[in-house]
Design a protein around this motif. Structure first.
Motif, PDB file in Angstrom:
ATOM      1  N   ILE A   1       1.039  -1.214  -0.220  1.00  0.00           N
ATOM      2  CA  ILE A   1       0.147  -0.084   0.111  1.00  0.00           C
ATOM      3  C   ILE A   1       0.931   1.200  -0.125  1.00  0.00           C
ATOM      4  CG2 ILE A   1      -1.764   1.126   1.239  1.00  0.00           C
ATOM      5  CD1 ILE A   1      -2.453  -1.600   2.512  1.00  0.00           C
TER       6      ILE A   1
ATOM      7  N   LEU B   1     -25.226  13.127 -11.942  1.00  0.00           N
ATOM      8  CA  LEU B   1     -24.545  13.045 -10.751  1.00  0.00           C
ATOM      9  C   LEU B   1     -23.089  13.634 -10.547  1.00  0.00           C
ATOM     10  CD1 LEU B   1     -26.067   9.866  -9.210  1.00  0.00           C
ATOM     11  CD2 LEU B   1     -26.893  11.977  -8.793  1.00  0.00           C
TER      12      LEU B   1
ATOM     13  N   GLN C   1     -20.477  12.394  -9.323  1.00  0.00           N
ATOM     14  CA  GLN C   1     -19.626  11.148  -9.763  1.00  0.00           C
ATOM     15  C   GLN C   1     -19.686  10.749 -11.322  1.00  0.00           C
ATOM     16  OE1 GLN C   1     -20.041   7.607  -7.758  1.00  0.00           O
ATOM     17  NE2 GLN C   1     -22.411   7.331  -8.223  1.00  0.00           N
TER      18      GLN C   1
ATOM     19  N   TRP D   1     -12.404   7.533  -8.645  1.00  0.00           N
ATOM     20  CA  TRP D   1     -12.954   7.145  -7.517  1.00  0.00           C
ATOM     21  C   TRP D   1     -12.023   7.036  -6.306  1.00  0.00           C
ATOM     22  CZ3 TRP D   1     -15.969   4.830 -11.575  1.00  0.00           C
ATOM     23  CH2 TRP D   1     -17.048   5.555 -11.359  1.00  0.00           C
ATOM     24  N   ASN D   2     -10.628   7.164  -6.800  1.00  0.00           N
ATOM     25  CA  ASN D   2      -9.458   6.999  -6.001  1.00  0.00           C
ATOM     26  C   ASN D   2      -9.479   5.556  -5.109  1.00  0.00           C
ATOM     27  OD1 ASN D   2      -7.167   8.033  -4.709  1.00  0.00           O
ATOM     28  ND2 ASN D   2      -8.199   8.766  -3.026  1.00  0.00           N
TER      29      ASN D   2
ATOM     30  N   PHE E   1      -7.894  -0.710  -4.866  1.00  0.00           N
ATOM     31  CA  PHE E   1      -7.756  -2.271  -4.752  1.00  0.00           C
ATOM     32  C   PHE E   1      -8.938  -2.567  -5.972  1.00  0.00           C
ATOM     33  CE2 PHE E   1     -12.270  -2.166  -3.108  1.00  0.00           C
ATOM     34  CZ  PHE E   1     -12.276  -0.821  -2.717  1.00  0.00           C
TER      35      PHE E   1
ATOM     36  N   THR F   1     -16.486  -6.654  -8.376  1.00  0.00           N
ATOM     37  CA  THR F   1     -17.825  -6.814  -9.036  1.00  0.00           C
ATOM     38  C   THR F   1     -17.877  -5.755 -10.076  1.00  0.00           C
ATOM     39  OG1 THR F   1     -18.315  -4.914  -7.370  1.00  0.00           O
ATOM     40  CG2 THR F   1     -19.108  -7.171  -7.028  1.00  0.00           C
TER      41      THR F   1
ATOM     42  N   VAL G   1     -18.518  -2.838 -10.710  1.00  0.00           N
ATOM     43  CA  VAL G   1     -19.053  -1.283 -10.227  1.00  0.00           C
ATOM     44  C   VAL G   1     -18.957  -0.531 -11.440  1.00  0.00           C
ATOM     45  CG1 VAL G   1     -19.265  -1.100  -8.006  1.00  0.00           C
ATOM     46  CG2 VAL G   1     -17.188  -1.629  -8.903  1.00  0.00           C
TER      47      VAL G   1
ATOM     48  N   GLN H   1     -21.522   1.953 -13.417  1.00  0.00           N
ATOM     49  CA  GLN H   1     -21.547   3.375 -13.420  1.00  0.00           C
ATOM     50  C   GLN H   1     -21.378   3.627 -14.960  1.00  0.00           C
ATOM     51  OE1 GLN H   1     -21.619   5.491 -10.988  1.00  0.00           O
ATOM     52  NE2 GLN H   1     -21.250   4.355  -9.235  1.00  0.00           N
TER      53      GLN H   1
ATOM     54  N   ARG I   1     -24.939   3.568 -16.580  1.00  0.00           N
ATOM     55  CA  ARG I   1     -25.681   4.691 -16.140  1.00  0.00           C
ATOM     56  C   ARG I   1     -25.239   6.151 -16.872  1.00  0.00           C
ATOM     57  NH1 ARG I   1     -28.470   4.092 -11.032  1.00  0.00           N
ATOM     58  NH2 ARG I   1     -28.910   1.885 -11.423  1.00  0.00           N
TER      59      ARG I   1
ATOM     60  N   GLU J   1     -19.881   8.025  -0.191  1.00  0.00           N
ATOM     61  CA  GLU J   1     -19.247   7.709  -1.476  1.00  0.00           C
ATOM     62  C   GLU J   1     -19.435   6.052  -1.677  1.00  0.00           C
ATOM     63  OE1 GLU J   1     -15.586  10.582  -1.832  1.00  0.00           O
ATOM     64  OE2 GLU J   1     -15.705   8.460  -2.935  1.00  0.00           O
TER      65      GLU J   1
ATOM     66  N   LEU K   1     -22.869   5.704  -3.399  1.00  0.00           N
ATOM     67  CA  LEU K   1     -23.070   6.076  -4.543  1.00  0.00           C
ATOM     68  C   LEU K   1     -22.259   5.172  -5.563  1.00  0.00           C
ATOM     69  CD1 LEU K   1     -22.613   9.938  -4.119  1.00  0.00           C
ATOM     70  CD2 LEU K   1     -24.297   8.817  -4.895  1.00  0.00           C
ATOM     71  N   LEU K   2     -21.043   4.629  -5.173  1.00  0.00           N
ATOM     72  CA  LEU K   2     -20.543   3.853  -6.185  1.00  0.00           C
ATOM     73  C   LEU K   2     -21.132   2.468  -6.262  1.00  0.00           C
ATOM     74  CD1 LEU K   2     -17.838   3.262  -7.474  1.00  0.00           C
ATOM     75  CD2 LEU K   2     -16.755   2.182  -5.373  1.00  0.00           C
ATOM     76  N   TYR K   3     -21.763   2.043  -5.352  1.00  0.00           N
ATOM     77  CA  TYR K   3     -22.250   0.632  -5.555  1.00  0.00           C
ATOM     78  C   TYR K   3     -23.949   0.754  -5.895  1.00  0.00           C
ATOM     79  CZ  TYR K   3     -18.250  -1.843  -4.222  1.00  0.00           C
ATOM     80  OH  TYR K   3     -17.201  -2.334  -4.184  1.00  0.00           O
ATOM     81  N   GLN K   4     -24.515   1.860  -5.846  1.00  0.00           N
ATOM     82  CA  GLN K   4     -26.014   2.162  -6.187  1.00  0.00           C
ATOM     83  C   GLN K   4     -26.163   1.604  -7.469  1.00  0.00           C
ATOM     84  OE1 GLN K   4     -27.598   5.927  -5.576  1.00  0.00           O
ATOM     85  NE2 GLN K   4     -29.368   4.895  -4.776  1.00  0.00           N
TER      86      GLN K   4
ATOM     87  N   GLU L   1      -8.243   4.565   2.962  1.00  0.00           N
ATOM     88  CA  GLU L   1      -8.289   3.835   1.656  1.00  0.00           C
ATOM     89  C   GLU L   1      -8.906   2.127   2.242  1.00  0.00           C
ATOM     90  OE1 GLU L   1      -4.923   3.933  -0.964  1.00  0.00           O
ATOM     91  OE2 GLU L   1      -5.055   1.664  -1.105  1.00  0.00           O
ATOM     92  N   LEU L   2      -8.250   1.754   3.277  1.00  0.00           N
ATOM     93  CA  LEU L   2      -8.728   0.541   3.891  1.00  0.00           C
ATOM     94  C   LEU L   2     -10.137   0.542   4.394  1.00  0.00           C
ATOM     95  CD1 LEU L   2      -5.423  -0.522   6.163  1.00  0.00           C
ATOM     96  CD2 LEU L   2      -6.073  -1.371   3.906  1.00  0.00           C
TER      97      LEU L   2
ATOM     98  N   PHE M   1     -12.304   2.405   3.453  1.00  0.00           N
ATOM     99  CA  PHE M   1     -13.136   2.333   1.911  1.00  0.00           C
ATOM    100  C   PHE M   1     -13.313   0.759   1.690  1.00  0.00           C
ATOM    101  CE2 PHE M   1     -14.963   5.040  -1.178  1.00  0.00           C
ATOM    102  CZ  PHE M   1     -15.339   3.889  -2.136  1.00  0.00           C
ATOM    103  N   GLN M   2     -12.135   0.159   1.534  1.00  0.00           N
ATOM    104  CA  GLN M   2     -12.254  -1.278   0.977  1.00  0.00           C
ATOM    105  C   GLN M   2     -12.936  -2.137   1.931  1.00  0.00           C
ATOM    106  OE1 GLN M   2      -8.194  -3.030   0.116  1.00  0.00           O
ATOM    107  NE2 GLN M   2      -9.181  -4.593  -1.031  1.00  0.00           N
TER     108      GLN M   2
ATOM    109  N   SER N   1     -16.648  -1.268   1.150  1.00  0.00           N
ATOM    110  CA  SER N   1     -16.861  -2.230  -0.050  1.00  0.00           C
ATOM    111  C   SER N   1     -16.999  -3.341  -0.022  1.00  0.00           C
ATOM    112  CB  SER N   1     -15.688  -1.369  -0.936  1.00  0.00           C
ATOM    113  OG  SER N   1     -15.749  -2.361  -2.273  1.00  0.00           O
TER     114      SER N   1
ATOM    115  N   GLU O   1     -20.349  -5.579  -1.252  1.00  0.00           N
ATOM    116  CA  GLU O   1     -20.295  -6.719  -2.255  1.00  0.00           C
ATOM    117  C   GLU O   1     -20.510  -7.858  -1.708  1.00  0.00           C
ATOM    118  OE1 GLU O   1     -16.257  -6.535  -3.683  1.00  0.00           O
ATOM    119  OE2 GLU O   1     -16.872  -4.820  -5.115  1.00  0.00           O
TER     120      GLU O   1
END
Lengths: 221, 454
Positions: A83, A148, A150, A176-177, A180, A184, A186, A190, A193, B315, B318-321, B346-347, B349-350, B353, B357
């Motif tokens: 990381i 939106l 994003q 999305w920064n 990893f 899926t 994703v 996006q 959409r 966030e 929104l990403l997964y919607q 970052e961690l 978020f993961q 996420s 999932e």
């Protein structure tokens, strides 16, 4: 366009050279850090691809030394996927960081993105699509497209690379920064959409899927 | 050793001070006594002249006449122009004005200025002399033998004290050192045991003073950490050995079939595509394992920063919607505001996420997924809930293990590391993943202490 590849793994190096040549690039390949730095400083390459672990001069040192003199875009190739390793690489002055093994299409897309002209703009025009980067609004053929935030960021990145395919990984990283790999679709959802909103009422699909690579925005008329 | 020397030096200083104080007090006493006697004679002289002065002296000395020269004895002399007009219990003295010392040898009737050093039959006298008038001189002095004796006594005593304190210091030092060595030996032995591979050994803190207990406690804590890292490493190695063989075996079989069969070029192309997919899958697995191991090694905590959890979860939502809705499910987000924790964005978020999932993957179409952030008892709680089938109670404990796949999910894609990573991130942040069945559905919950700006 002229690329400098500094990679001590000869097999990988050769396959990359072949790949770039097939796509119309001129590539110079050296296998050690000192020769690489010398060439990078002497000539004006469009992009430099550096392996982070090199015999002789270490990749990080090379980029630091290069940055004291030049702004040539640099991508690191490395097996180090820690990381902090990415942050270290970017801090040294690289513009992008790709972990081995990678698909050649990924590297190609990133080199293309690196070598585009980057201007600080307040607006962008892609065919009939107009983006107001300050107000964060979009119109297509004069009609407002509701997006939106994003989705706008996604479109902005595609527009910055108009007519060039960008990979899913690049979208995850830039829009999305995320560094990893979510297992899926994703990104597909996006893009789907964005596509449906952008294309609504129009015949031409402005966002093409490039098989095996990713997506690209074209300039619709 | 150093403390013993220090002790001795301190004692010496103490003794020297005592000596000095006693000495100067005694000198002052003698001087005062001399002055008193001079005063008495002088006042007699002033009142009634030299004869009165002589009378005072006679009386003063007379009180002592007939006695042997004793310690502290007073010596007085009025000295006139000749022997006829002089008297006292000393022979002719040098007419020194002011305080001075002299030595009187009664046997040889010798009188000398200064104190004769080390003379046993001499009497050391300290006194003062004044002129009564042009013809007469008065001297009063005292024997300083007491002074010398006191000093000798103190010195002798102090020598014994010094010897005593050196002995005490040495014994004390040895006792302390022995105790120290024994404690250190204990700890060294335990550590050597661990080095030799007996990982369960710990330092026994029974009967230790507080500083020692703290040191031992810290070392034990360190050993616990090493122990758990080793366990983690062991588990990873086992998991790798066991669970990576399957996809690798599959890959090999596919390639081998392709090699030996009389397939067409198109078929070969298909096999190669599959092979690349399989390889990518294995690489993803390695990557995830590596990531989990890095997280468990805990080296990221140094770079923790305040993370706005509400913003982060929004966030993620929104990403997964789009994906959630495209797959026939729904996802909602409910966040309390101004909730900050110290962590790695970052961690975190993961982690979030992965939970989303997981919910998408293990629920049927039509399910509802909910992302929630709220304050519970002063802590920040993230909850990802769904109304799907949940996890069978018997398997709840196991799902955070690496590679664990639910019985019913064995044939579905996925490598079973998602929840292991969630748990690893939670633990890195001082928390852990808690899974409960809500019947219907599953509640995945991670709680944090709040920190950073709030």
């Amino acid at each position: 366009m002229d690329i400098l590849l500094i990679e001590d793994d000869l097999e990988l190096g050769q396959s990359l050279v072949d790949g770039f040549r097939r796509n119309g690039y001129r590539v110079a390949h050296v296998d050690n850090g000192h020769a690489g730095l010398a060439s990078a400083l002497e000539k004006d390459h469009r992009a430099i691809i550096v392996d982070r672990m090199l015999p002789g001069l270490d990749g990080l040192e090379l980029v630091r030394a290069l940055r004291r003199a030049k702004n040539t875009p640099v991508i690191f190739l490395t097996t180090l996927c820690g990381i902090d390793d990415r942050v270290q690489g970017l801090d040294a002055g690289a513009d992008d960081y790709l972990v081995k093994p990678f698909a050649f299409a990924e590297l190609l897309a990133r080199v293309r993105a690196l070598t585009r002209r980057v201007d600080a703009l307040s607006a962008m025009t892609v065919g009939s699509i107009e983006l107001d980067l300050v107000k964060r609004t979009v119109t297509r053929a004069g009609i407002v497209v509701e997006l939106l935030p994003q989705e706008f960021r996604l479109l902005e990145f595609l527009a910055q690379n108009v007519n060039r395919p960008v990979t899913r990984k690049m979208l995850l990283e830039r829009v999305w920064n995320i560094h990893f790999d979510p297992h899926t679709n994703v990104v597909e959802s996006q893009v789907s959409r964005l596509r449906s909103r952008l294309n609504s009422g129009f015949a031409i699909n402005a966002i093409e899927t490039v098989r095996g690579v990713g997506y690209k925005l074209i300039a619709p008329n | 050793m150093a403390s013993a020397v220090l002790f001795v030096v301190a004692t010496a200083v103490l003794i020297a001070s005592v000596l000095w104080i006693v000495s100067s007090t005694q000198w002052a006493g003698i001087a005062r006594a001399n002055d008193d006697d001079i005063g008495t004679v002088l006042s007699g002289y002033r009142q009634e002249g030299i004869e009165e002065a002589k009378e005072v002296l006679r009386q003063r000395i007379g009180n002592l006449a007939g006695e042997m020269p004793s310690t502290g004895q007073t010596y007085m002399r009025i000295q006139g122009p000749d022997a006829q007009h002089s008297l006292g219990n000393l022979p002719a003295v040098p007419e020194v004005i002011g305080t001075f010392d002299m030595s009187w040898f009664p046997r040889t009737r010798e009188l000398r200025r200064g104190h004769a050093v080390g003379s046993s039959d001499g009497i050391a006298i300290t006194g003062r002399g004044i002129k009564l008038d042009d013809s007469y001189y008065l001297f009063v002095g005292r024997d300083t033998a007491t002074l010398e004796m006191t000093r000798a006594r103190i010195l002798k005593a102090s020598l014994w004290i010094m010897l005593g304190s050196i002995a005490a210091a040495s014994i004390g030092g040895v006792l302390l050192a022995t105790r120290l060595i024994r404690r250190v030996d204990d700890i060294t032995l335990t550590c050597e045991g661990i080095i030799a591979g007996r990982f369960e050994e710990r330092i026994n803190t029974v009967g230790m003073g507080s500083e020692w207990a703290r040191l031992a406690g810290a070392i034990n804590g360190m050993l616990n950490r090493i122990s758990s890292l080793l366990e983690s490493l062991q588990q990873v190695s086992n998991d790798i050995a066991h669970d990576l063989r399957s996809p690798l075996t599959r890959l090999r079989q596919r390639l081998e079939i392709a090699r030996t069969s009389h397939a067409t070029r198109t078929d070969h192309r298909a096999v190669l595509d599959h092979a690349i997919e399989d390889t990518d899958q294995i690489l993803a697995l390695f990557g995830a394992l590596l990531r989990i191991a890095q997280i468990e090694a805990g080296t990221r905590t140094a770079s923790f920063e305040p993370v706005d959890l509400a913003e982060l979860l929004r966030e993620v939502h929104l990403l997964y919607q789009p994906l959630t809705e495209d797959s026939g499910r729904s996802i909602e987000c409910e966040t309390a505001s101004k909730i900050f924790v110290m962590g790695d964005r970052e961690l975190l978020f993961q982690m979030s996420s992965n939970l989303v999932e997981n919910a998408i993957r293990h629920t049927p179409e039509g399910s509802q997924i909910k992302l929630r952030l709220r304050r519970v008892a002063g802590r920040a709680r993230i909850e990802v809930t769904d109304n799907g089938p949940g996890i069978p109670d018997a398997e709840l404990r196991h799902v955070t293990r690496r590679f664990y796949r639910l019985e019913r999910s064995r044939s579905t894609p996925g490598h079973g590391l998602g929840l292991a990573l969630v748990d690893a991130v939670a633990r890195l942040h001082g928390s852990r993943l808690v899974l409960t069945n809500a019947n219907p559905g599953l509640v995945a919950c991670v709680e944090f202490d709040m920190g950073g700006t709030a």
